[in-house]
Structures are given as C-alpha cells and as structure tokens.
Design an enzyme around this catalytic site. Structure first.
Site: not given
Ligand code: AMP
Length: 297
Positions: A33-34, A39-40, A165, A167, A194
């Site tokens: 989602m930008g 992490g991304h 992820g 997460k 991350v």
C-alpha cells in the site's frame, strides 16, 4: 540506477505481463500500500532474486478498510516510494487508480444491479475460519477486501512468485489458503519481520505515533520477546504464555485488542502447547492499531 517502468492501468499491466511471460521470463511480485520502509524493501530484495522481472504494486485498497478506519489519512509518499523502488531495482511499478481497480462502486457495498465480485465465506470456505478470527473480529470484512484485491492483482500481474511479510501473519495464511483453494499457479514466499533497531516492527502506520507513543509501542516487542523467553525456558502452557505477553502490554497501559497463541497454519487458539505455533498481538497505542507476532517453528 534504472528508473522503474510505471504502469497505471490494469489493461496495460496485463499486456506487459502476458508478453513478459511469453518471453519465458519469471515475474516476482510484491504487493504493497506504499509509504515504503525497510520491511517492504526486504520483500523487494528477496523478490529480486526470485524473478527475472520484479513488479511492485502500490495501491491503498479501500475495500480492506472498515468505515471508521484510517483510509482517508493513510500515509502516502510517491517520491519516496519511487526512490526506494529504484534502490531495490524494481522493474515495474503498478500504480492504478481506485476507479480502475473498482469500476463498480465497491465501497460502500455494491448496489444491487451493479455487479461486483467479492471473496467471502461462500467462495472461500477453506479460509472462513482464518478470516473471522484474530484481526477478523475487530476488522470484519478486512480479509474479504484483502483476498479480493490480491486475487485481482494476481490476475493482472500474473506472477510466478508473490512475496508477503510475516508481519501480517494472518494475511499470509489467508493468501496461502486462497492460492491452495483456487489452485492458483503462484508460489507464495514469506519474508520474516523487519524491525527498527530498538525492535519495533516496521509499519507504515508507525508514522502516526507521537514521540511518547513511539516509546510506548516498544511494549509490543517486549511482550513477544517475553513470550519467546518463556517458551524457550520450557514454560509453554498457552495461558501462561499469553498472560506473560498481556502483563507487559497492561503495564505499558496499551489497550489490547487480542493476544492469542494459535496453531501456525489454522490460527485456531491452542489450549495445550503444540508447534508450529504463533503468538499474535494486536493493540492500540493511542489511536493507532499495531500488530506484532512471534512464530514458534
Ligand atoms: P502494507 O504496505 O502494509 O500492506 O505491506 C505490504 C507487504 O509488506 C505485506 O506483505 C506486509 O506483510 C509486508 N510488510 C510490512 N511491514 C513489514 C515488516 N516490518 N517486515 C516484513 N514485511 C513487512
């Protein structure tokens, strides 16, 4: 450094994907989602090595937000995202408009006579239980929105492998179930959480936190760590593990949404210890809802 190709319409993206596949190239895909963070970037780094072409999507998906959630103020940073995508050697950014992704009004609920396809418990029976517990309790409809957008993105981008992820652990399990149930020819690659250097799990929503809340938020990490230490010491009684985590959140005066110790695949709560398991937490730091987890392999 090469600049990624930016594609904004589903039609152009699908045309690109079809011709890329026809040339025998493997497509790796990272949906986001930008408001990209490290992490991304980790997902992109792993994806870079799994495909000839790396596609990143940036789309704040309205159908996964509840009516009182943060859709309108969700953080955005196109320039920053573009720079990070460049650094991570992304080949293509898919950046569609809401109208192009949902030409029919998908939120609020579709109006009768204007067909909109959704995933729900009828079409996704295998994932029913996955969708309605943990985050599904306080965010009803969230995973329906996630499953719908991810399926649409899969059909548009036609990836060989897609990266998600850990997460968002429940989301990862929902997607795995979706891929299995619908026999989608896509490999799902999980990527570990991350964290910031002090342990806070990276999240675009961390930008909502004030300085005080940012410190308070560390209790989430401390609580998963404490739970991990108890399990490592052999004190695996689920109630005890959960209570250990809850106490730390309570002491930090954080409002708990849930703390659950569950089967790592089905997400059913455990009454006696078994592994693989996952301790999943959702809690409000001020107005900001954060999640974290630890997996016991
Ligand atoms: P989002 O933009 O928040 O929807 O996240 C896009 C993808 O990045 C999802 O697969 C997330 O699970 C993943 N992701 C977000 N934060 C992290 C993190 N701290 N560590 C690993 N993956 C993450």
């Amino acid at each position: 450094m090469t600049t990624p190709l930016i594609i904004t319409t589903p039609h152009d993206m699908q045309t690109w994907a079809t011709s890329t596949r026809a040339q025998g190239q493997r497509i790796a895909f990272v949906p986001t989602m930008g408001y990209l963070h490290a992490g991304h970037c980790r997902l992109m780094e792993v994806g870079r090595n799994l495909g000839d072409q790396l596609v990143l999507s940036i789309f704040v998906n309205p159908t996964q937000f509840g009516p009182t959630e943060d859709l309108s103020r969700y953080p955005r940073d196109w320039e920053g995202d573009l720079e990070k995508a460049r650094q991570c050697k992304v080949d293509v950014i898919f950046f569609p408009s809401v109208h192009d992704m949902y030409p029919n009004p998908a939120r609020p609920e579709p109006v009768e006579g204007q067909a909109s396809a959704w995933f729900d418990k009828l079409t996704m029976s295998g994932a029913k239980d996955l969708c309605t517990q943990l985050c599904g309790v306080s965010r009803p409809g969230h995973f329906r929105g996630v499953a719908t957008i991810v399926t649409k993105l899969f059909n548009i981008i036609q990836p060989h492998v897609a990266l998600f992820g850990e997460k968002d652990y429940q989301q990862l399990q929902v997607i795995r179930q979706l891929v299995r149930d619908l026999n989608l020819p896509i490999t799902i690659q999980a990527v570990p959480i991350v964290r910031e250097t002090d342990g806070l799990a990276m999240s675009s929503r961390n930008s909502y936190l004030s300085a005080t809340e940012r410190t308070q938020a560390l209790a989430l990490y401390r609580s998963v760590q404490a739970a991990q230490a108890e399990v490592a010491a052999g004190r695996t009684n689920p109630q005890h593990v959960i209570e250990t985590a809850r106490q730390i959140l309570n002491t930090a005066q954080i409002r708990i949404d849930y703390v659950s110790l569950c089967d790592a695949a089905t997400l059913q709560p455990l009454s006696t210890w078994q592994s693989p398991a996952v301790l999943a937490i959702a809690a409000f730091v001020g107005q900001t809802r954060l999640i974290d987890n630890v997996i016991f392999p």
